[in-house]
Design a protein around this motif. Structure first.
Motif, short mmCIF file in Angstrom:
data_model
loop_
_atom_site.label_atom_id
_atom_site.label_comp_id
_atom_site.label_asym_id
_atom_site.label_seq_id
_atom_site.Cartn_x
_atom_site.Cartn_y
_atom_site.Cartn_z
N TRP A 229 45.46 101.39 75.17
CA TRP A 229 46.06 101.41 74.18
C TRP A 229 45.87 101.81 72.45
CZ3 TRP A 229 51.81 99.86 75.27
CH2 TRP A 229 51.87 100.10 76.62
N LYS A 230 46.50 102.25 72.23
CA LYS A 230 46.66 102.01 70.90
C LYS A 230 47.15 100.83 69.77
CE LYS A 230 48.18 105.14 67.26
NZ LYS A 230 49.07 106.85 66.60
N VAL A 231 46.46 100.15 69.26
CA VAL A 231 47.48 99.30 68.64
C VAL A 231 47.34 99.22 66.97
CG1 VAL A 231 47.13 96.73 68.03
CG2 VAL A 231 46.29 97.71 70.86
N ILE A 232 48.56 99.11 66.64
CA ILE A 232 49.23 98.88 65.47
C ILE A 232 48.78 97.44 65.25
CG2 ILE A 232 50.52 99.70 63.25
CD1 ILE A 232 49.51 102.11 64.54
N ALA A 233 47.94 97.29 64.36
CA ALA A 233 48.03 95.69 64.41
C ALA A 233 48.34 94.72 63.08
CB ALA A 233 47.33 94.99 64.78
N THR A 234 49.52 94.82 63.32
CA THR A 234 50.22 94.58 61.39
C THR A 234 49.59 93.12 61.33
OG1 THR A 234 51.93 94.14 61.61
CG2 THR A 234 51.90 96.59 62.26
N MET A 235 49.83 92.68 60.13
CA MET A 235 49.44 91.34 59.40
C MET A 235 49.60 91.12 57.96
SD MET A 235 45.88 91.95 60.43
CE MET A 235 44.92 91.99 61.97
N ARG A 236 49.69 89.93 57.15
CA ARG A 236 49.66 89.87 56.15
C ARG A 236 48.59 90.27 55.10
NH1 ARG A 236 53.95 84.41 55.51
NH2 ARG A 236 52.47 83.92 57.03
N ASP A 237 48.14 89.87 55.68
CA ASP A 237 46.72 90.23 54.17
C ASP A 237 45.29 90.92 55.68
OD1 ASP A 237 44.69 90.07 52.90
OD2 ASP A 237 44.50 88.19 52.58
N PRO A 238 45.39 92.15 55.55
CA PRO A 238 44.38 92.47 56.10
C PRO A 238 43.27 92.56 56.08
CG PRO A 238 46.56 94.27 56.40
CD PRO A 238 45.91 93.11 55.59
N SER A 239 42.75 92.36 55.18
CA SER A 239 41.23 92.45 54.25
C SER A 239 40.94 91.29 54.85
CB SER A 239 41.48 92.29 52.49
OG SER A 239 42.03 91.13 52.41
N LYS A 240 41.26 90.02 55.61
CA LYS A 240 40.90 88.46 55.91
C LYS A 240 40.20 89.14 57.26
CE LYS A 240 43.25 85.64 53.20
NZ LYS A 240 44.54 84.44 53.99
N GLU A 241 40.98 90.08 57.68
CA GLU A 241 40.56 90.61 59.29
C GLU A 241 38.46 90.86 59.22
OE1 GLU A 241 42.44 90.17 61.95
OE2 GLU A 241 40.51 90.76 63.15
N THR A 242 38.33 90.37 60.92
CA THR A 242 36.78 90.51 60.56
C THR A 242 36.67 91.33 62.22
OG1 THR A 242 36.45 88.16 61.00
CG2 THR A 242 36.10 88.79 59.03
N GLU A 243 37.40 90.67 63.20
CA GLU A 243 37.25 91.04 64.36
C GLU A 243 37.62 93.08 64.67
OE1 GLU A 243 38.77 88.72 67.27
OE2 GLU A 243 37.30 89.42 69.23
N LEU A 244 39.44 92.76 64.78
CA LEU A 244 40.52 93.74 65.13
C LEU A 244 39.99 95.09 64.14
CD1 LEU A 244 43.63 92.12 65.49
CD2 LEU A 244 42.14 92.41 66.99
N ASN A 245 39.56 95.36 63.20
CA ASN A 245 39.37 96.23 62.65
C ASN A 245 37.68 96.43 63.09
OD1 ASN A 245 37.51 93.92 61.45
ND2 ASN A 245 37.27 94.42 59.80
N HIS A 246 37.47 95.69 63.80
CA HIS A 246 35.75 96.72 64.40
C HIS A 246 36.28 97.07 65.63
CE1 HIS A 246 33.58 95.06 61.02
NE2 HIS A 246 33.84 94.21 61.79
#
Ligand SMILES: NC(=O)c1ccc[n+]([C@@H]2O[C@H](COP(=O)([O-])OP(=O)(O)OC[C@H]3O[C@@H](n4cnc5c(N)ncnc54)[C@H](OP(=O)(O)O)[C@@H]3O)[C@@H](O)[C@H]2O)c1
Length: 269
Positions: A27-44
């Protein structure tokens, strides 16, 4: 064609596990969160787009929904963001009450509302919200959390009629305990000295050994998203199923008494 899911509260716990599961299934996933700058896994991960969204901000909801839709059709919206406000009502501030309702209840309603025109135009779509076993039964000192989760359950049932005219499904996934960091990062416990003794007794209710993993609950979200049914409720986890069955079996009044007697040494029915 590749399917797409929009998830709120994807930074941790169930939201994150669901994002990973759907991504792994293509699937294509639009993963929303309050602070995407902290994300280290989903962004890869391929096919995962991070979008900033605090569900208590109407402006951010509109921006996030428009951005998601502008990049292609959305098939499933998973309203998952939430946290627990617990404690005796008289000790809870109005600000705390408002924040809980804004997040857990109005956040779900507003995100859903923003997607309705998109789903209506496509004559398809599935809304899924994470409620809780606490949307089907009530524990002591959980009144505000229950107000939001029971609220979503009732709201969902009513919404199913108007959305049903456009072939749009709306469902809830009601988990029991999940082995996430919810208890340490997403619980806002409020105490009051007059309630210390029953509050202490209530702590024995929580036994993470009986809880589900986030992956097990994400599997139920996947089932709800893909089974093609108009089923409203997916009770998720062995603990939730056992408690909910018990409530259905003996009814609301007897269940409340049984709960009180199981927890409190001086409970009077
Ligand atoms: N854990 C359990 O035992 C349990 C049981 C039944 C139901 N649930 C429900 O399951 C859902 C997910 O909880 P979880 O167990 O996965 O806990 P979690 O790991 O603490 O996740 C909660 C998520 O909600 C997000 N969130 C909170 N307020 C938000 C806001 N205003 N806007 C956007 N996102 C917000 C958090 O984002 P941040 O990273 O920014 O804080 C986090 O991503 C919740 O709705 C919860 O009520 C949990």
């Amino acid at each position: 064609m590749q399917k797409a899911i929009f998830i709120t509260g994807a930074s941790t716990g169930l939201g994150r596990a669901t994002a990973k599961l759907f991504q792994s299934k293509g699937w294509k996933v639009i993963a929303t969160m309050r602070d995407p700058s902290k994300e280290t896994e989903l962004n890869h991960l391929s096919n995962v787009t991070l979008v900033k969204l605090d569900v208590t901000h109407q402006g951010q909801i509109e921006e996030a929904v428009n951005k998601a839709i502008s990049e292609g059709p959305i098939d499933v919206v998973f309203n998952n963001a939430g946290y627990g406000l617990i404690g005796p009502l008289e000790a809870i501030s109005d600000e705390q009450i408002t924040k809980e309702i804004n997040t857990n209840l109005l956040g779900v309603i507003r995100v859903t509302k923003a997607f309705i025109p998109h789903f209506k135009a496509r004559k398809s779509g599935v809304f899924i919200s994470t409620t809780s076993l606490g949307g089907l039964i009530a524990f002591p000192f959980g009144s505000l959390y229950h107000a939001t989760k029971w609220g979503i359950e009732g709201w969902t049932e009513s919404m199913s009629f108007e959305l049903g005219f456009f072939n749009i499904a709306i469902k809830t996934v009601a988990p029991g305990g999940i082995q996430t960091d919810f208890a340490t990062r997403s619980l806002d416990p409020v105490t009051h000295p007059d309630y210390n003794a029953p509050w202490e007794e209530m702590q024995k209710l929580f036994n993470p050994a009986h809880w589900s993993t986030p992956g097990q609950i994400a599997d139920v979200v996947y089932e709800a998203a893909t089974d093609g049914k108009k089923q409203l409720l997916y009770v998720a986890g062995a603990d939730a199923n056992a408690s909910y069955q018990r409530r259905l079996e003996i009814g609301k009044e007897a269940f409340r008494i049984e709960m009180g007697q199981n927890i409190f040494s001086n409970f009077e029915a």
